[in-house]
Design a protein around this motif. Structure first.
Motif, PDB file in Angstrom:
ATOM      1  N   ASP A  31       0.811  -1.210   0.000  1.00 25.11           N
ATOM      2  CA  ASP A  31       0.000   0.000   0.000  1.00 25.11           C
ATOM      3  C   ASP A  31       0.848   1.265   0.000  1.00 25.11           C
ATOM      4  O   ASP A  31       0.333   2.369   0.199  1.00 25.11           O
ATOM      5  CB  ASP A  31      -0.938   0.008   1.209  1.00 25.11           C
ATOM      6  CG  ASP A  31      -0.181   0.051   2.538  1.00 25.11           C
ATOM      7  OD1 ASP A  31       1.032  -0.240   2.539  1.00 25.11           O
ATOM      8  OD2 ASP A  31      -0.812   0.354   3.569  1.00 25.11           O
ATOM      9  N   PRO A  33       2.553   4.499  -1.240  1.00 23.77           N
ATOM     10  CA  PRO A  33       2.199   5.392  -2.354  1.00 23.77           C
ATOM     11  C   PRO A  33       3.123   5.161  -3.545  1.00 23.77           C
ATOM     12  O   PRO A  33       4.305   4.869  -3.389  1.00 23.77           O
ATOM     13  CB  PRO A  33       2.402   6.783  -1.751  1.00 23.77           C
ATOM     14  CG  PRO A  33       2.253   6.591  -0.280  1.00 23.77           C
ATOM     15  CD  PRO A  33       2.808   5.241   0.011  1.00 23.77           C
ATOM     16  N   ARG A 103      -1.400   0.328  -8.916  1.00 19.81           N
ATOM     17  CA  ARG A 103      -1.837   1.528  -8.221  1.00 19.81           C
ATOM     18  C   ARG A 103      -3.043   1.285  -7.323  1.00 19.81           C
ATOM     19  O   ARG A 103      -3.276   2.061  -6.387  1.00 19.81           O
ATOM     20  CB  ARG A 103      -2.200   2.620  -9.235  1.00 19.81           C
ATOM     21  CG  ARG A 103      -1.012   3.125 -10.038  1.00 19.81           C
ATOM     22  CD  ARG A 103      -1.483   4.040 -11.174  1.00 19.81           C
ATOM     23  NE  ARG A 103      -2.331   5.100 -10.635  1.00 19.81           N
ATOM     24  CZ  ARG A 103      -3.442   5.548 -11.210  1.00 19.81           C
ATOM     25  NH1 ARG A 103      -3.852   5.020 -12.339  1.00 19.81           N
ATOM     26  NH2 ARG A 103      -4.125   6.513 -10.655  1.00 19.81           N
ATOM     27  N   ASP A 104      -3.829   0.253  -7.605  1.00 20.71           N
ATOM     28  CA  ASP A 104      -5.049   0.010  -6.838  1.00 20.71           C
ATOM     29  C   ASP A 104      -4.741  -0.124  -5.347  1.00 20.71           C
ATOM     30  O   ASP A 104      -3.818  -0.837  -4.941  1.00 20.71           O
ATOM     31  CB  ASP A 104      -5.746  -1.269  -7.326  1.00 20.71           C
ATOM     32  CG  ASP A 104      -6.529  -1.046  -8.613  1.00 20.71           C
ATOM     33  OD1 ASP A 104      -6.719   0.135  -8.981  1.00 20.71           O
ATOM     34  OD2 ASP A 104      -6.945  -2.034  -9.239  1.00 20.71           O
ATOM     35  N   GLY A 105      -5.498   0.592  -4.537  1.00 23.52           N
ATOM     36  CA  GLY A 105      -5.351   0.502  -3.093  1.00 23.52           C
ATOM     37  C   GLY A 105      -4.260   1.378  -2.511  1.00 23.52           C
ATOM     38  O   GLY A 105      -3.950   1.261  -1.325  1.00 23.52           O
ATOM     39  N   ARG A 106      -3.663   2.235  -3.329  1.00 20.95           N
ATOM     40  CA  ARG A 106      -2.604   3.106  -2.831  1.00 20.95           C
ATOM     41  C   ARG A 106      -2.737   4.491  -3.476  1.00 20.95           C
ATOM     42  O   ARG A 106      -3.335   4.647  -4.528  1.00 20.95           O
ATOM     43  CB  ARG A 106      -1.231   2.522  -3.102  1.00 20.95           C
ATOM     44  CG  ARG A 106      -0.875   2.362  -4.564  1.00 20.95           C
ATOM     45  CD  ARG A 106       0.575   1.899  -4.725  1.00 20.95           C
ATOM     46  NE  ARG A 106       0.705   0.459  -4.722  1.00 20.95           N
ATOM     47  CZ  ARG A 106       1.829  -0.187  -4.463  1.00 20.95           C
ATOM     48  NH1 ARG A 106       2.920   0.474  -4.162  1.00 20.95           N
ATOM     49  NH2 ARG A 106       1.876  -1.500  -4.479  1.00 20.95           N
ATOM     50  N   ARG A 107      -2.155   5.473  -2.802  1.00 28.25           N
ATOM     51  CA  ARG A 107      -2.138   6.823  -3.358  1.00 28.25           C
ATOM     52  C   ARG A 107      -1.158   6.869  -4.536  1.00 28.25           C
ATOM     53  O   ARG A 107      -0.158   6.152  -4.559  1.00 28.25           O
ATOM     54  CB  ARG A 107      -1.710   7.840  -2.308  1.00 28.25           C
ATOM     55  CG  ARG A 107      -2.670   7.978  -1.124  1.00 28.25           C
ATOM     56  CD  ARG A 107      -2.142   9.023  -0.148  1.00 28.25           C
ATOM     57  NE  ARG A 107      -3.030   9.196   0.997  1.00 28.25           N
ATOM     58  CZ  ARG A 107      -2.961   8.509   2.118  1.00 28.25           C
ATOM     59  NH1 ARG A 107      -2.016   7.573   2.248  1.00 28.25           N
ATOM     60  NH2 ARG A 107      -3.806   8.726   3.108  1.00 28.25           N
ATOM     61  N   THR A 108      -1.474   7.742  -5.505  1.00 30.24           N
ATOM     62  CA  THR A 108      -0.601   7.947  -6.657  1.00 30.24           C
ATOM     63  C   THR A 108      -0.207   9.409  -6.742  1.00 30.24           C
ATOM     64  O   THR A 108      -1.061  10.295  -6.674  1.00 30.24           O
ATOM     65  CB  THR A 108      -1.302   7.544  -7.966  1.00 30.24           C
ATOM     66  OG1 THR A 108      -1.666   6.169  -7.920  1.00 30.24           O
ATOM     67  CG2 THR A 108      -0.378   7.769  -9.161  1.00 30.24           C
ATOM     68  N   ASP A 133      -3.719  11.359  -6.832  1.00 28.33           N
ATOM     69  CA  ASP A 133      -3.999  11.992  -5.538  1.00 28.33           C
ATOM     70  C   ASP A 133      -3.192  13.258  -5.331  1.00 28.33           C
ATOM     71  O   ASP A 133      -3.606  14.136  -4.558  1.00 28.33           O
ATOM     72  CB  ASP A 133      -3.687  10.995  -4.414  1.00 28.33           C
ATOM     73  CG  ASP A 133      -4.534   9.748  -4.538  1.00 28.33           C
ATOM     74  OD1 ASP A 133      -5.730   9.818  -4.227  1.00 28.33           O
ATOM     75  OD2 ASP A 133      -4.006   8.713  -4.987  1.00 28.33           O
ATOM     76  N   PRO A 284      -5.035  13.321   1.096  1.00 29.97           N
ATOM     77  CA  PRO A 284      -6.301  12.630   1.343  1.00 29.97           C
ATOM     78  C   PRO A 284      -6.536  11.588   0.259  1.00 29.97           C
ATOM     79  O   PRO A 284      -6.171  11.796  -0.898  1.00 29.97           O
ATOM     80  CB  PRO A 284      -7.340  13.771   1.257  1.00 29.97           C
ATOM     81  CG  PRO A 284      -6.696  14.806   0.385  1.00 29.97           C
ATOM     82  CD  PRO A 284      -5.214  14.727   0.679  1.00 29.97           C
ATOM     83  N   SER A 285      -7.124  10.477   0.622  1.00 31.62           N
ATOM     84  CA  SER A 285      -7.402   9.433  -0.362  1.00 31.62           C
ATOM     85  C   SER A 285      -8.577   9.843  -1.232  1.00 31.62           C
ATOM     86  O   SER A 285      -9.497  10.545  -0.779  1.00 31.62           O
ATOM     87  CB  SER A 285      -7.709   8.106   0.342  1.00 31.62           C
ATOM     88  OG  SER A 285      -6.577   7.658   1.066  1.00 31.62           O
ATOM     89  N   ARG A 286      -8.542   9.395  -2.484  1.00 33.00           N
ATOM     90  CA  ARG A 286      -9.680   9.663  -3.357  1.00 33.00           C
ATOM     91  C   ARG A 286     -10.902   8.880  -2.891  1.00 33.00           C
ATOM     92  O   ARG A 286     -10.799   7.778  -2.409  1.00 33.00           O
ATOM     93  CB  ARG A 286      -9.332   9.262  -4.796  1.00 33.00           C
ATOM     94  CG  ARG A 286      -8.537  10.313  -5.553  1.00 33.00           C
ATOM     95  CD  ARG A 286      -8.071   9.764  -6.879  1.00 33.00           C
ATOM     96  NE  ARG A 286      -6.983   8.774  -6.684  1.00 33.00           N
ATOM     97  CZ  ARG A 286      -6.722   7.798  -7.503  1.00 33.00           C
ATOM     98  NH1 ARG A 286      -7.472   7.609  -8.554  1.00 33.00           N
ATOM     99  NH2 ARG A 286      -5.710   6.974  -7.271  1.00 33.00           N
TER     100      ARG A 286
END
Length: 286
Positions: A31, A33, A103-108, A133, A284-286
């Motif tokens: 997870d 980023p 990228r799924d489940g993590r900030r980009t 993000d 902040p997460s999307r």
């Protein structure tokens, strides 16, 4: 396969984009980023290995994508190439899509350097649906001739427009002492920003308005002794970000522990990598 990264490719609109995907940071966090680096004009992805390593050491997942026509990306710029900023911005989106599973489940965070920063910003501004993000701009700026301190601008204007004139005449910028070989459309759009201080319309879209409406958090960092995009050029660019939360900082020679310029900051970027990691952690997460 390179021991440091896995070389991948993304096919888009007749081009093939090279993407270097680095191993997960120490500890194997799935997870962490992810930072996608978009390079400067004419600079291959492999140049960013020291910075990518520093970002991984700071706990981030990293990928670096060659700009179209640079490094291992194709096509090689020629008279037949008509692409410009619109295509470079779309390429950023294509790479992000190709990295979706990772990228799924993590900030980009999109991290752009120089021309790559403009492409990253334009992608983020022109995309109707938010797909990152945060945006980090390092040694980026609009090279508007009026921004340069002292009398430098009076040299920047004829220099940039002269390069554009050669690209129009020859059909491609041969890379004579600046920027590497480039498609004339890229040089045309770059020279427009230098002449006017504005982004051109892209495929009929008002890019200036899109940038002013952008709401994605931005970390904007200029670098000491940057000969191409000094602090004032990034100040001008940040002045367009009316709606985005912007953190504006300078990366100093004292912080880096050495003198730097538009390119060599990459080799002394451990403190900057830590700053990017903190920026990513606070998003902040999307």
């Amino acid at each position: 396969m390179n021991a440091e990264y896995q070389q991948e490719f993304v096919d888009v609109d007749g081009a093939r984009l090279g993407v270097q995907v680095y191993p997960e940071p120490a500890g194997g966090r799935d997870d962490a980023p992810l930072v996608l680096i978009s390079p400067a004009m004419g600079v291959p992805a492999r140049y960013y290995r020291p910075f990518a390593t520093a970002l991984r050491d700071a706990g981030l997942a990293v990928a670096v994508a060659d700009l179209r026509g640079t490094g291992v990306s194709t096509p090689r710029p020629s008279r037949a190439c008509r692409y410009g900023y619109a295509e470079l911005a779309a390429d950023v989106g294509a790479v992000l899509t190709a990295l979706k599973d990772r990228r799924d489940g993590r900030r980009t965070v999109l991290l752009g350097h120089s021309l790559g920063g403009q492409a990253a910003l334009l992608h983020t501004a022109l995309r109707a649906e938010r797909d990152v993000d945060g945006l980090a701009l390092v040694a980026v700026g609009l090279p508007w001739w009026r921004c340069y301190p002292g009398r430098r601008g009076y040299g920047v204007l004829p220099y940039t427009q002269g390069i554009a004139a050669v690209a129009r005449l020859v059909g491609v910028w041969p890379g004579w002492g600046f920027g590497g070989r480039q498609a004339r459309g890229v040089i045309r759009d770059w020279a427009y920003t230098a002449r006017t201080g504005r982004f051109p319309r892209l495929d009929g879209v008002d890019a200036e308005a899109a940038v002013r409406a952008l709401r994605v958090p931005v970390l904007a960092v200029s670098v000491d002794d940057d000969q191409y995009t000094p602090h004032e050029t990034l100040d001008h660019l940040c002045g367009k970000l009316d709606a985005a939360p912007v953190v504006r900082e300078r990366y100093t020679a004292a912080q880096a522990g050495t003198r730097m310029d538009h390119f060599t900051w990459v080799r002394a970027a451990a403190p900057l990598a830590g700053r990017v990691a903190r920026f990513a952690a606070e998003l902040p997460s999307r």
